[in-house]
Design an enzyme around this catalytic site. Structure first.
Site, mmCIF file in Angstrom:
data_model
loop_
_atom_site.group_PDB
_atom_site.id
_atom_site.type_symbol
_atom_site.label_atom_id
_atom_site.label_comp_id
_atom_site.label_asym_id
_atom_site.label_seq_id
_atom_site.Cartn_x
_atom_site.Cartn_y
_atom_site.Cartn_z
ATOM 1 N N THR A 130 0.824 -1.200 0.000
ATOM 2 C CA THR A 130 0.000 0.000 0.000
ATOM 3 C C THR A 130 0.861 1.254 0.000
ATOM 4 O O THR A 130 2.010 1.235 0.474
ATOM 5 C CB THR A 130 -0.909 0.015 1.244
ATOM 6 O OG1 THR A 130 -1.569 1.277 1.360
ATOM 7 C CG2 THR A 130 -0.095 -0.210 2.514
ATOM 8 N N ASP A 131 0.302 2.362 -0.481
ATOM 9 C CA ASP A 131 1.023 3.639 -0.409
ATOM 10 C C ASP A 131 1.057 4.197 1.012
ATOM 11 O O ASP A 131 1.814 5.130 1.301
ATOM 12 C CB ASP A 131 0.419 4.666 -1.372
ATOM 13 C CG ASP A 131 -1.040 5.005 -1.084
ATOM 14 O OD1 ASP A 131 -1.640 4.407 -0.170
ATOM 15 O OD2 ASP A 131 -1.601 5.859 -1.798
ATOM 16 N N GLU A 132 0.276 3.627 1.919
ATOM 17 C CA GLU A 132 0.250 4.133 3.287
ATOM 18 C C GLU A 132 1.571 3.933 4.022
ATOM 19 O O GLU A 132 1.813 4.573 5.042
ATOM 20 C CB GLU A 132 -0.906 3.506 4.067
ATOM 21 C CG GLU A 132 -2.265 3.888 3.509
ATOM 22 C CD GLU A 132 -3.426 3.378 4.338
ATOM 23 O OE1 GLU A 132 -3.359 3.506 5.576
ATOM 24 O OE2 GLU A 132 -4.393 2.870 3.753
ATOM 25 N N TYR A 155 -1.568 -0.487 11.073
ATOM 26 C CA TYR A 155 -1.724 -1.161 9.783
ATOM 27 C C TYR A 155 -0.574 -0.852 8.852
ATOM 28 O O TYR A 155 0.097 -1.751 8.324
ATOM 29 C CB TYR A 155 -3.050 -0.772 9.124
ATOM 30 C CG TYR A 155 -3.065 -1.050 7.631
ATOM 31 C CD1 TYR A 155 -2.919 -2.347 7.153
ATOM 32 C CD2 TYR A 155 -3.204 -0.011 6.710
ATOM 33 C CE1 TYR A 155 -2.907 -2.606 5.788
ATOM 34 C CE2 TYR A 155 -3.198 -0.261 5.354
ATOM 35 C CZ TYR A 155 -3.042 -1.554 4.893
ATOM 36 O OH TYR A 155 -3.021 -1.810 3.540
ATOM 37 N N LYS A 159 2.506 -3.246 7.285
ATOM 38 C CA LYS A 159 2.750 -3.430 5.847
ATOM 39 C C LYS A 159 4.156 -2.976 5.479
ATOM 40 O O LYS A 159 4.813 -3.595 4.625
ATOM 41 C CB LYS A 159 1.705 -2.671 5.030
ATOM 42 C CG LYS A 159 0.314 -3.280 5.070
ATOM 43 C CD LYS A 159 0.279 -4.701 4.488
ATOM 44 C CE LYS A 159 0.482 -4.705 2.987
ATOM 45 N NZ LYS A 159 0.337 -6.090 2.425
#
Length: 346
Positions: A130-132, A155, A159
Site C-alpha cells: 500500500t502507499d500508506e 496497519y 505493511k
C-alpha cells in the site's frame, strides 16, 4: 501459468482471481476466510477447471508448505493481509501476526519450494502493498518508489515491515521478487466497512453518513479492476527486484467522494430528501494521514500501464453494483464490527 494467490477471497485478491482465470491462467486461491473474506466474490471463477481453493491461514507455515507441494505454482501473488486502519487502532496484534509473521511464513515457504525446484528463473514472488507505508503528504508532491517509509498507523507499519522482509529475502537469499504499492482501491465486492461502501449503505438505510473531521483528507482513487490488471502485468513483465507504485491518477477529497455518491444516488434511487442531508461530521481518526498521491511514471514508462477508469466513471459503476447486489452486502452486515465506529481506542 499457475498462480498461487493469497487473500483471493478478499476485495483486491478476488478481483485478481477473477481476471487471472478469465485470461486462462490456473489459480490456487489461498485464504483463511476471516471476517472480510467472501467466497461469493469468486463464485464465477470457481466454476472454471483452472480454479482451486485452499482454506489456509498464512500464519500456519506447515499448511503453506503443503499447499506449495500439492499445487506446484509457477508464481505467487501475496495479497493476504489485515487491511482496515480503524481495526488496527483497536487491535494491532492481528496486524502484526498476519501482515508481518504471515509474510515471513510466505517468504520461507516460497523460498523452500523455489530452492527445491532448482531455483527456476521464471518463478516470481509478487508482494502487494500500500502507499500508506510512505506516511502522509502535504498539499503538494507525490509518492515515488524512492520515498522514505514513514508509516503512521499500526496497519501501515505492519505493511511497511512486510515490504522490508520481502526486499531482504531478495537481497539475502536471491528470492526472485517484485513489489507493488497501490493507492486507495474501490469498486465491486468492497467489504462494507471502507469509506465508499459505508457511504452507499448508510445513505440507502437513511442513516447518518459519517465523515471523519471535515472530510478534507485526499486520496488517489484506483478502480479495483484496473489495479488487478496492473498487478498481473507486473507479475509477468516487472523487473526482478523492482517495486512499482500503482495509482489511479484520481485525487479527490473524502468529502468530494461522499457528495459525488450522494448525487449519483439522488438520480438512481431518489428519496424524499437529498442524500447529502444525511452527511454527519464525526471526530477524526487518530493519526489520520492528510494526503496520499502516487507518481505512477515508473509503471507507465517501463510497462506501459495507465488506469482506464476515471473516478467519476468508477464511482457510478460502483454505486450501481451495490444497488444491483443487495443480497451480497446484506449477508455481510452481521459480521463483526460492520456498521460500527471503530478505531476510537487510541
Amino acid at each position: 501459468m499457475k498462480i498461487l494467490i493469497t487473500g483471493g477471497a478478499g476485495f483486491i485478491g478476488s478481483a485478481v482471481v477473477r481476471l487471472a482465470v478469465a485470461r486462462g491462467h490456473e489459480v490456487v486461491n489461498v485464504d483463511a476466510l476471516t471476517y472480510a473474506a467472501c467466497l461469493d466474490n469468486v463464485a464465477e471463477a470457481a466454476q472454471s477447471p483452472n480454479y482451486a481453493f485452499a482454506q489456509v491461514d498464512i500464519r500456519d507455515r506447515a499448511a503453506l508448505d503443503k499447499v506449495f507441494d500439492e499445487h506446484q505454482p509457477d508464481k505467487v501473488m501475496h495479497l493476504a493481509a489485515e487491511s482496515h486502519v480503524d481495526r488496527s487502532i483497536d487491535g494491532p496484534g492481528d496486524f502484526i501476526e498476519t501482515n508481518i509473521t504471515g509474510t515471513f511464513n510466505m517468504l520461507e515457504a516460497a523460498r523452500k519450494y523455489w530452492e527445491g525446484k532448482g531455483r527456476p528463473e521464471d518463478f516470481r514472488f509478487h508482494h502487494i502493498s500500500t502507499d500508506e507505508v510512505f506516511g502522509t503528504l502535504g498539499e503538494t508532491g507525490q509518492f515515488t518508489e524512492d520515498t522514505p517509509y514513514a508509516p503512521n498507523s499500526p496497519y501501515s507499519a505492519s505493511k511497511a515491515a512486510s515490504d522490508h522482509l520481502v526486499r531482504a529475502w531478495h537481497e539475502t537469499y536471491g528470492l526472485p521478487i517484485v513489489m507493488t504499492n497501490c493507492s486507495n482501491n474501490y469498486g465491486p465486492y468492497h467489504f462494507p466497512e471502507k469509506l465508499i461502501p459505508v457511504v452507499i449503505l448508510k445513505a440507502l438505510a437513511g442513516a447518518p453518513i459519517p465523515v471523519y473531521g471535515q472530510g478534507l483528507n485526499v486520496r488517489d482513487w484506483l478502480y479495483v479492476e484496473d489495479h488487478a490488471d496492473a498487478l498481473l502485468l507486473v507479475l509477468e513483465k516487472g523487473k526482478l527486484g523492482r517495486s512499482y507504485n500503482i495509482g489511479g491518477e484520481n485525487e479527490k477529497t473524502n468529502i468530494d467522494i461522499v457528495k459525488t455518491i450522494c448525487a449519483i444516488l439522488d438520480e438512481k434511487r431518489p428519496g424524499n430528501d437529498k442524500y447529502e442531508e444525511q452527511i454527519t461530521y464525526v471526530t477524526d481518526r487518530p493519526g489520520h494521514d492528510l494526503r496520499y498521491a502516487i507518481d505512477p511514471s515508473r509503471i507507465r514508462d517501463e510497462l506501459g500501464w495507465r488506469p482506464s477508469v476515471t473516478v467519476e466513471e468508477g464511482i457510478e459503476k460502483t454505486v450501481q453494483w451495490y444497488l444491483d447486489n443487495e443480497e451480497w452486502w446484506r449477508a455481510l452486515q452481521n459480521r463483526d464490527g460492520v456498521g460500527e465506529r471503530l478505531g476510537t481506542k487510541a
